[in-house]
Design an enzyme around this catalytic site. Structure first.
Site, PDB file in Angstrom:
ATOM      1  N   CYS A 133      38.488  25.392 -19.097  1.00 14.57           N
ATOM      2  CA  CYS A 133      37.645  24.819 -20.407  1.00 14.57           C
ATOM      3  C   CYS A 133      37.765  23.301 -20.428  1.00 14.57           C
ATOM      4  O   CYS A 133      36.858  22.428 -20.791  1.00 14.57           O
ATOM      5  CB  CYS A 133      37.881  25.350 -21.794  1.00 14.57           C
ATOM      6  SG  CYS A 133      37.529  27.062 -21.918  1.00 14.57           S
TER       7      CYS A 133
ATOM      8  N   ASN B 167      30.632  29.765 -26.342  1.00 18.68           N
ATOM      9  CA  ASN B 167      31.774  28.890 -25.303  1.00 18.68           C
ATOM     10  C   ASN B 167      31.372  28.944 -23.885  1.00 18.68           C
ATOM     11  O   ASN B 167      31.430  30.030 -23.173  1.00 18.68           O
ATOM     12  CB  ASN B 167      33.069  29.605 -25.472  1.00 18.68           C
ATOM     13  CG  ASN B 167      34.157  28.862 -24.666  1.00 18.68           C
ATOM     14  OD1 ASN B 167      33.812  28.009 -24.093  1.00 18.68           O
ATOM     15  ND2 ASN B 167      35.444  29.179 -25.140  1.00 18.68           N
TER      16      ASN B 167
ATOM     17  N   HIS C 176      35.276  20.571 -27.288  1.00 12.52           N
ATOM     18  CA  HIS C 176      34.866  21.580 -26.663  1.00 12.52           C
ATOM     19  C   HIS C 176      34.529  22.895 -27.872  1.00 12.52           C
ATOM     20  O   HIS C 176      35.077  22.755 -28.798  1.00 12.52           O
ATOM     21  CB  HIS C 176      36.152  22.366 -25.999  1.00 12.52           C
ATOM     22  CG  HIS C 176      36.200  23.570 -25.465  1.00 12.52           C
ATOM     23  ND1 HIS C 176      34.996  23.903 -24.544  1.00 12.52           N
ATOM     24  CD2 HIS C 176      36.783  24.713 -25.637  1.00 12.52           C
ATOM     25  CE1 HIS C 176      35.235  25.263 -24.199  1.00 12.52           C
ATOM     26  NE2 HIS C 176      36.463  25.926 -24.775  1.00 12.52           N
TER      27      HIS C 176
HETATM   28  O1  UT7 Z   1      37.683  28.050 -24.760  1.00 14.63           O
HETATM   29  C1  UT7 Z   1      39.040  28.204 -25.248  1.00 14.63           C
HETATM   30  C2  UT7 Z   1      39.554  29.684 -25.051  1.00 14.63           C
HETATM   31  N1  UT7 Z   1      38.984  30.328 -25.977  1.00 14.63           N
HETATM   32  C3  UT7 Z   1      38.994  30.140 -27.246  1.00 14.63           C
HETATM   33  O2  UT7 Z   1      39.375  29.104 -27.894  1.00 14.63           O
HETATM   34  C4  UT7 Z   1      39.057  31.306 -28.322  1.00 14.63           C
HETATM   35  C5  UT7 Z   1      40.277  31.346 -29.275  1.00 14.63           C
HETATM   36  N2  UT7 Z   1      40.336  32.475 -30.202  1.00 14.63           N
HETATM   37  C6  UT7 Z   1      39.337  32.682 -31.226  1.00 14.63           C
HETATM   38  O3  UT7 Z   1      38.298  32.109 -31.139  1.00 14.63           O
HETATM   39  C7  UT7 Z   1      39.742  33.935 -32.039  1.00 14.63           C
HETATM   40  O4  UT7 Z   1      40.716  33.967 -32.112  1.00 14.63           O
HETATM   41  C8  UT7 Z   1      38.826  34.917 -31.964  1.00 14.63           C
HETATM   42  C9  UT7 Z   1      37.310  34.540 -32.062  1.00 14.63           C
HETATM   43  C10 UT7 Z   1      38.729  35.570 -30.601  1.00 14.63           C
HETATM   44  C11 UT7 Z   1      39.252  36.218 -33.117  1.00 14.63           C
HETATM   45  O5  UT7 Z   1      39.160  35.754 -34.254  1.00 14.63           O
HETATM   46  P1  UT7 Z   1      40.489  36.068 -35.066  1.00 14.63           P
HETATM   47  O6  UT7 Z   1      39.956  35.722 -36.343  1.00 14.63           O
HETATM   48  O7  UT7 Z   1      41.664  35.573 -34.656  1.00 14.63           O
HETATM   49  O8  UT7 Z   1      40.390  37.763 -35.006  1.00 14.63           O
HETATM   50  P2  UT7 Z   1      41.479  38.733 -34.673  1.00 14.63           P
HETATM   51  O9  UT7 Z   1      41.594  38.951 -33.111  1.00 14.63           O
HETATM   52  O10 UT7 Z   1      42.838  38.370 -35.404  1.00 14.63           O
HETATM   53  O11 UT7 Z   1      40.930  40.026 -34.886  1.00 14.63           O
HETATM   54  C12 UT7 Z   1      40.685  40.272 -36.623  1.00 14.63           C
HETATM   55  C13 UT7 Z   1      39.994  41.742 -36.337  1.00 14.63           C
HETATM   56  C14 UT7 Z   1      40.758  42.817 -35.465  1.00 14.63           C
HETATM   57  O12 UT7 Z   1      40.610  44.054 -36.204  1.00 14.63           O
HETATM   58  P3  UT7 Z   1      41.909  44.548 -37.015  1.00 14.63           P
HETATM   59  O13 UT7 Z   1      42.933  44.431 -36.155  1.00 14.63           O
HETATM   60  O14 UT7 Z   1      42.360  43.397 -38.037  1.00 14.63           O
HETATM   61  O15 UT7 Z   1      41.494  45.765 -37.856  1.00 14.63           O
HETATM   62  C15 UT7 Z   1      39.868  42.798 -34.339  1.00 14.63           C
HETATM   63  O16 UT7 Z   1      39.929  44.157 -33.813  1.00 14.63           O
HETATM   64  O17 UT7 Z   1      38.539  41.446 -35.764  1.00 14.63           O
HETATM   65  C16 UT7 Z   1      38.667  42.782 -34.883  1.00 14.63           C
HETATM   66  N3  UT7 Z   1      37.523  42.147 -33.927  1.00 14.63           N
HETATM   67  C17 UT7 Z   1      36.191  42.414 -34.102  1.00 14.63           C
HETATM   68  N4  UT7 Z   1      35.292  42.905 -34.977  1.00 14.63           N
HETATM   69  C18 UT7 Z   1      34.108  42.937 -34.959  1.00 14.63           C
HETATM   70  C19 UT7 Z   1      37.751  41.460 -32.948  1.00 14.63           C
HETATM   71  N5  UT7 Z   1      36.622  41.187 -32.274  1.00 14.63           N
HETATM   72  C20 UT7 Z   1      35.732  41.757 -33.008  1.00 14.63           C
HETATM   73  C21 UT7 Z   1      34.087  41.864 -32.956  1.00 14.63           C
HETATM   74  N6  UT7 Z   1      33.704  42.403 -33.976  1.00 14.63           N
HETATM   75  N7  UT7 Z   1      33.519  41.005 -31.987  1.00 14.63           N
END
Ligand code: UT7
Length: 330
Positions: free
Chosen positions: A117, A287, A257
């Site tokens: 990225c 992204n 980014h």
């Molecule tokens: O370009 C550089 C590289 N990438 C990034 O910068 C991305 C960095 N990370 C992020 O943007 C965030 O961490 C995410 C958007 C990927 C995830 O958001 P989060 O607030 O950190 O969510 P999480 O991973 O802590 O997940 C929270 C919940 C989980 O369920 P439980 O375990 O709390 O029951 C996940 O299973 O959300 C669930 N979840 C979803 N639910 C509905 C994860 N993805 C989804 C989804 N739809 N697409």
């Protein structure tokens, strides 16, 4: 390095976005997700997807031609093409050579760089080096990504985040004190496995076993990446501004980014830059890895938001981990 007298200047920008739009509603029918979740956690509403016939090189070439057209230069004027991509069309040869062939830049050297990225900002710094030594005059720094080709479309935690697209710019020796005034880059390879594609290289070759396991696709520990992204982007912003002899108050426009609106807002808050000075288009494209910043620069310029005389700060973070910030007088 303090380079208040800039060496390298972006004289034009260009972009290409595939026409096909995939909305959050479309994704609801593919994985267990919702428009509410995606918007709330990422700010993304839709993204562009390059169909089967559209390659990384073709998108990069289209963005390059757009930038060259705006700079008023032709293909044979280009003497260097630096392509950032995490999704090369083939592992050999470099996709930059394919772009060279498509646009007919017969006088240029062409190669790929792998900064994920952050790759576009790494490319800008390389262009600055070539201009400083006088080894190039008209440089294309291109970022083109077909993220849809490496995303696991059954993994809801990653497939909702990414999109396809390309951005490019023409970089020349600075005139009238415009251009790059401060830079900071960093990398930390000890955290590589928080965001990576395990298979497809020499370590785990592509075979039926690795393909069946889906190890050729992107794996990400989202929460860890999020925390590191904010920390590193804030630090890189501060260091690039210090390198330029500028403070956060001097920034007229931040072009970060575009991975997640919450990362952008946190970075801006900790870096002391108000959101009304931050360019955001993650809602429309998701992204696009290294293509996010050049696409945003081109849109901001077209919309009259990015204007001559501004102090512009660009900052990125991604796989590696690799991050960086580049401050420019526009
Ligand atoms: O370009 C550089 C590289 N990438 C990034 O910068 C991305 C960095 N990370 C992020 O943007 C965030 O961490 C995410 C958007 C990927 C995830 O958001 P989060 O607030 O950190 O969510 P999480 O991973 O802590 O997940 C929270 C919940 C989980 O369920 P439980 O375990 O709390 O029951 C996940 O299973 O959300 C669930 N979840 C979803 N639910 C509905 C994860 N993805 C989804 C989804 N739809 N697409």
């Amino acid at each position: 390095m303090n380079c208040n007298t800039p060496i390298a200047e972006i004289v034009s920008t260009g972009r290409f976005l595939p026409p096909e739009i995939t909305t959050n509603a479309d994704l609801e029918s593919m994985v267990d997700t919702s428009d509410d979740w995606i918007r709330g956690r990422t700010g993304i509403k839709e993204r562009r997807i390059a169909g089967e016939g559209l390659s990384t090189a073709q998108m990069g070439a289209a963005a390059s031609l757009d930038a060259m057209d705006k700079a008023g230069i032709g293909p044979t004027d280009i003497d260097l093409i630096i392509l950032s991509t995490a999704t090369p069309d083939r592992l050999l040869p470099s996709t930059a050579c394919d772009i060279q062939a498509i646009i007919g830049a017969t006088n240029s050297v062409a190669f790929d760089i792998g900064g994920a990225c952050s790759g576009f900002l790494y490319g800008l710094s390389m262009a600055e080096g070539y201009l400083a030594t006088g080894r190039a005059k008209n440089i294309l720094v291109v970022a083109s990504e077909k993220m849809s080709s490496i995303v696991d479309w059954t993994d809801r935690s990653t497939c909702v985040l990414f999109g396809d697209g390309a951005g490019a710019c023409v970089v020349q020796r600075s005139k009238e004190k415009k251009g790059i005034v401060g830079t900071h880059h960093g990398s930390d390879g000890t955290l590589a496995e928080l965001l990576y594609r395990p298979a497809g290289g020499t370590l785990i070759p592509l075979d039926s076993k690795s393909m069946e396991a889906g190890d050729h696709l992107v794996k990400m520990s989202g929460r860890e990446v999020f925390k590191n992204a904010v920390r590193s982007m804030v630090e890189a912003s501060e260091k690039a501004l210090a390198d330029a002899g500028l403070s956060n108050d001097d920034v007229d426009l931040l072009i970060p980014h575009q991975a997640n609106i919450r990362i952008i807002e946190s970075t801006a808050r900790y870096a002391g830059i108000p959101m009304d000075k931050v360019f955001v288009n993650v809602d429309r494209y998701g992204n696009m890895s290294s293509a996010t910043i050049p696409v945003a620069m081109d849109e901001a310029s077209e919309m009259g938001i990015l204007k001559t005389g501004m102090n512009v700060l660009t900052v990125a973070f991604g796989a590696g981990f690799a991050w960086g910030a580049v401050a420019m007088r526009w």
